[in-house]
Each structure stands twice: as structure tokens, then as C-alpha cells.
Design a protein around this motif. Structure first.
Motif, PDB file in Angstrom:
ATOM      1  N   GLN A 228       0.904  -1.178  -0.076  1.00 15.62           N
ATOM      2  CA  GLN A 228       0.049   0.006   0.001  1.00 15.62           C
ATOM      3  C   GLN A 228       0.893   1.272   0.116  1.00 15.62           C
ATOM      4  OE1 GLN A 228      -3.129   0.164   3.137  1.00 15.62           O
ATOM      5  NE2 GLN A 228      -2.641   2.375   3.446  1.00 15.62           N
ATOM      6  N   VAL A 229       2.089   1.233   0.984  1.00 17.01           N
ATOM      7  CA  VAL A 229       2.655   2.537   0.867  1.00 17.01           C
ATOM      8  C   VAL A 229       3.591   2.651  -0.119  1.00 17.01           C
ATOM      9  CG1 VAL A 229       4.389   3.557   2.352  1.00 17.01           C
ATOM     10  CG2 VAL A 229       2.588   2.367   3.350  1.00 17.01           C
ATOM     11  N   TYR A 230       3.919   1.555  -0.826  1.00 17.21           N
ATOM     12  CA  TYR A 230       4.709   1.448  -1.956  1.00 17.21           C
ATOM     13  C   TYR A 230       4.042   2.142  -3.172  1.00 17.21           C
ATOM     14  CZ  TYR A 230       7.543  -0.433  -6.073  1.00 17.21           C
ATOM     15  OH  TYR A 230       8.149  -0.633  -7.203  1.00 17.21           O
ATOM     16  N   ALA A 231       2.892   1.602  -3.208  1.00 18.12           N
ATOM     17  CA  ALA A 231       2.000   2.077  -4.386  1.00 18.12           C
ATOM     18  C   ALA A 231       1.570   3.725  -4.190  1.00 18.12           C
ATOM     19  CB  ALA A 231       0.883   1.344  -4.531  1.00 18.12           C
ATOM     20  N   GLU A 232       1.306   3.933  -3.234  1.00 23.13           N
ATOM     21  CA  GLU A 232       1.064   5.404  -2.748  1.00 23.13           C
ATOM     22  C   GLU A 232       2.230   6.129  -3.142  1.00 23.13           C
ATOM     23  OE1 GLU A 232      -0.231   5.517   1.165  1.00 23.13           O
ATOM     24  OE2 GLU A 232      -2.249   4.719   0.727  1.00 23.13           O
ATOM     25  N   SER A 233       3.425   5.786  -2.822  1.00 14.45           N
ATOM     26  CA  SER A 233       4.599   6.671  -3.215  1.00 14.45           C
ATOM     27  C   SER A 233       4.921   6.852  -4.639  1.00 14.45           C
ATOM     28  CB  SER A 233       5.838   5.937  -2.612  1.00 14.45           C
ATOM     29  OG  SER A 233       6.087   4.563  -3.186  1.00 14.45           O
ATOM     30  N   LEU A 234       4.061   5.836  -5.422  1.00 14.19           N
ATOM     31  CA  LEU A 234       4.394   6.084  -7.046  1.00 14.19           C
ATOM     32  C   LEU A 234       3.111   6.789  -7.570  1.00 14.19           C
ATOM     33  CD1 LEU A 234       5.658   2.386  -7.841  1.00 14.19           C
ATOM     34  CD2 LEU A 234       6.819   4.347  -7.626  1.00 14.19           C
ATOM     35  N   GLY A 235       2.118   7.078  -6.546  1.00 13.10           N
ATOM     36  CA  GLY A 235       0.826   7.670  -7.108  1.00 13.10           C
ATOM     37  C   GLY A 235       0.067   6.779  -7.741  1.00 13.10           C
ATOM     38  N   ILE A 236       0.082   5.506  -7.803  1.00 14.13           N
ATOM     39  CA  ILE A 236      -0.820   4.664  -8.235  1.00 14.13           C
ATOM     40  C   ILE A 236      -1.500   3.773  -7.116  1.00 14.13           C
ATOM     41  CG2 ILE A 236       0.403   4.497 -10.240  1.00 14.13           C
ATOM     42  CD1 ILE A 236       1.755   1.776  -9.363  1.00 14.13           C
ATOM     43  N   THR A 237      -2.579   2.877  -7.353  1.00 14.59           N
ATOM     44  CA  THR A 237      -3.281   1.957  -6.555  1.00 14.59           C
ATOM     45  C   THR A 237      -2.381   0.531  -6.362  1.00 14.59           C
ATOM     46  OG1 THR A 237      -4.765   0.876  -8.120  1.00 14.59           O
ATOM     47  CG2 THR A 237      -5.390   3.043  -7.177  1.00 14.59           C
ATOM     48  N   VAL A 238      -2.914  -0.134  -5.403  1.00 15.11           N
ATOM     49  CA  VAL A 238      -2.150  -1.545  -5.069  1.00 15.11           C
ATOM     50  C   VAL A 238      -2.516  -2.297  -6.429  1.00 15.11           C
ATOM     51  CG1 VAL A 238      -2.462  -3.784  -4.005  1.00 15.11           C
ATOM     52  CG2 VAL A 238      -1.907  -1.365  -2.789  1.00 15.11           C
TER      53      VAL A 238
END
Length: 371
Positions: A228-238
Motif C-alpha cells: 500500500q505504501v509503495y503504491a502510494e509513493s508512486l501515485g498509483i493503486t495496489v
């Protein structure tokens, strides 16, 4: 290649014929050491038997996910190098990988004796290790620490992206898993090891707050589910996380001024992330920013050429994730030609070793000077 280093390859599918063609290209002189990398598609029982019958010298090799030779990236067959008597090789099979302390102590003692007896020679270590063992981090750290910090490069054996079994040649006619071979090569020629990755750390920093290094698992980042955090840091969803996203946005950690890549393999049902390398709890990592891979490669070799202006050969261990990215971006022919121009021979790996560290999405190499 010069007379001290002979290149050989075969893409014949019959293992008997392939080894025969490979061996013929080593002539006219019998090699004193053979390094080789081969496709897992061969009948490895026959290939191993033929290697033992054909060569009466140390043979160090493994299965791969592709090779690098005089035609650039090669997807099948067998290729490698024959080293003349100008090189002296000691090689050690480490098996099983959960019980290596006695073998490493023996390796360290032999290296100390050799260093004392021949102090003017150059030395480097080459580690080939089962790429599905998940043992590389501990193994390379212990080897590097106990062997007197001689320069070491290495690669994790592959199985052409099947992720079922990868194999090390044991020097006695057999390919085995749960194993590694460590070769220490001495020469009067200059040598220089180096690494290349085309990712730099960004300003986006993440803290690993829950991890299982033994399983190469990240459970939480910044106290939240890792994916979740990784995806948010890229500006995308899981739901948008894919292998392509992982390959283009790896995690990067820094030791001093040196960046080291930690690639993500997959997302799990519990939103944890499985990596190709262990990451420990408490580490600060960042999202990697891609740079031009050919430019970074060129700059790295410029530094190598300051030490060794005309390498006779560069033995290279290149991450399969790099090659996949090159193919996706239609750069594989260009970068393959660049490798040919720079006399790079090696294989596509499931991970790379550089001195005491196991890394991903990296090229590690050793340049050997000519006479």
C-alpha cells in the motif's frame, strides 16, 4: 581474446555435440581453467559427464537465464572462457548452503597461504551460487569477511525464468542445487572489479518497519502494509502494481555514497512484498530513479579504463531484470553490441554479488588486463 584467454561458445542443442564444439574453440592450447555458463534446457546429466570427460582442469560453471558473448545477449547454448597457465585457479564447492562454516574457514586459510607465498600476484574471487537458494546474502558476507577482503564478484545461477531449480557445476561431472562454487583466480595481469546500476535514490524515503530477511519479505513500510505504501509513493493503486512497475521502480539503499538496488519480485495476498534480496527491519530505502542504462554503463567502463586501458576480457554477471527491461525498451541490441565492443563475457543472473553484498538489477564485473 588474446592467447591467454580463449572464448568459446556453442548453440547446438545436443549436449555431446555442444561440448565438443565448445572444446574445439579452446584449441590449440589446452586450458588450465574453464569458466562456462549454460542453458538449463540441456540434459545436464549428459552435459556434466561430457565436461568431465573433455576437460582435465578446473571447470567452474552454472546454469543461467541467458548468456553474454561475442554476439551480445545469447538465449541458449553454452559459452565461456578458457584460461591459460598464466592464471592459477583454486575452486571450492560449497554444499549444502546451510552448513558452510568449515568450507569457508578452509578457503580463507588457503587464500592466506597463497597470498603469503605469492604476494605480487593479483587475485579476485568469482562466486557462482544457486539463485533459488535464498542464501546469497549470508554466504557472500561470510566469504568476503573471512577471506581477507579480496575483491569478489559473482552471480546467482538461473533457470531461464522458470524459478524452479538452478544448478551449479560441481567440477566432477554433476550439476547440483543448494550449492555454490567459489573460484579464486591469481594472475600477474592487472584486475579491477566494478559494478553498474542505472538507478539512483530519489528523495522519496521509506522506513522498513516490519520485515523477515530470511524470507526476503517486507511486511510493513512506515508502519502500514508494504504494498500500500509503495503504491502510494508512486501515485498509483495496489491493483496497478505489476512486474513492470517493480522493475522500473526498485527500492534503493545507500552505503556511504554507493547506491545498492533491492528489487521487488511480487506482491502477496496480505499486501507484503517479496524481494529478490533481503531487506532488514529499520533500514531507510528510497524509490529508485532510472537513468540512461547505456550512459551509466559507459561511464563505469571509462573509470575501469583509467585502471586497465585495454582489458583482455571482462567477466560479467548481469541481472536478468536488466535484460528484460532492455528488451521491453528495445535497447537489448544496442547494449548487447556495447558489451561485445568491450569484450564482456558472462551470463544473465538471478542476483549479483559485489564484495560482501548481494544486490539486484546490477551488473558486476571484473576486468582483466592483457599482456
Amino acid at each position: 581474446m588474446n592467447f591467454q584467454i580463449r572464448y568459446a561458445s556453442s548453440e547446438l542443442t545436443d549436449p555431446v555435440l555442444a561440448v565438443a564444439e565448445f572444446a574445439r574453440q579452446m584449441l590449440p592450447a589446452e586450458p588450465e581453467t574453464v569458466l562456462f555458463f549454460c542453458s538449463p534446457d540441456y540434459d545436464l546429466n549428459i552435459l556434466g559427464r561430457e565436461m568431465q570427460k573433455t576437460f582435465h582442469c578446473p571447470c567452474i560453471g552454472c546454469t543461467s537465464s541467458g548468456q553474454i558473448g561475442t554476439d551480445g545477449f545469447q538465449h541458449s547454448g553454452i559459452l565461456g572462457l578458457g584460461l591459460s597457465a598464466a592464471f592459477r585457479t583454486r575452486h571450492f564447492v560449497i554444499h549444502p548452503l546451510n552448513d558452510y562454516s568449515a568450507t569457508i574457514a578452509e578457503i580463507a586459510e588457503e587464500i592466506r597461504r597463497d597470498s603469503a607465498a605469492r604476494p605480487n600476484l593479483q587475485r579476485f574471487g568469482l562466486l557462482l551460487v544457486d539463485g533459488l537458494s535464498m542464501a546469497e546474502e549470508r554466504l557472500i558476507a561470510n566469504l568476503y569477511q573471512q577471506t581477507g577482503n579480496i575483491p569478489v564478484i559473482g552471480g546467482s545461477a538461473g533457470d531461464d525464468l522458470r524459478f524452479e531449480k538452478s544448478y551449479i557445476y560441481n567440477g566432477e561431472g554433476e550439476f547440483i542445487s543448494d550449492a555454490a562454487v567459489f573460484a579464486v583466480i591469481e594472475t600477474s595481469s592487472p584486475v579491477a572489479i566494478f559494478k553498474v546500476q542505472h538507478f539512483e535514490p530519489s528523495k522519496v524515503e521509506l522506513i522498513i518497519t516490519d520485515a523477515d530477511p530470511e524470507k526476503r519479505l517486507i511486511r510493513e513500510i512506515n508502519g502500514e502494509p508494504a504494498a500500500q505504501v509503495y503504491a502510494e509513493s508512486l501515485g498509483i493503486t495496489v491493483d496497478e502494481l505489476t512486474p513492470t512497475v517493480f522493475s522500473r521502480n526498485p527500492l534503493v539503499l545507500s552505503f556511504g555514497d554507493e547506491p545498492y538496488v533491492r528489487s521487488i519480485q511480487k506482491i502477496n495476498d496480505d499486501l507484503s512484498l517479496t524481494c529478490y534480496c533481503a531487506i532488514e527491519e529499520g533500514l531507510i530505502v528510497s524509490i529508485g530513479i532510472a537513468e540512461d542504462p547505456l550512459e551509466t554503463f559507459s561511464k563505469a567502463l571509462e573509470k575501469v579504463h583509467e585502471i586497465i586501458p585495454e582489458p583482455a576480457v571482462i567477466i560479467g554477471c548481469d541481472c536478468i531484470l536488466r535484460r528484460l527491461q532492455f528488451e521491453q525498451e528495445e535497447l537489448d541490441l544496442q547494449i548487447g553490441n556495447f558489451m561485445v565492443q568491450n569484450r564482456i563475457v558472462g551470463f544473465s543472473t538471478y542476483g549479483e554479488q559485489y564484495n560482501g553484498l548481494h544486490v539486484n538489477q546490477t551488473f558486476t564485473g571484473v576486468a582483466i588486463g592483457g599482456k
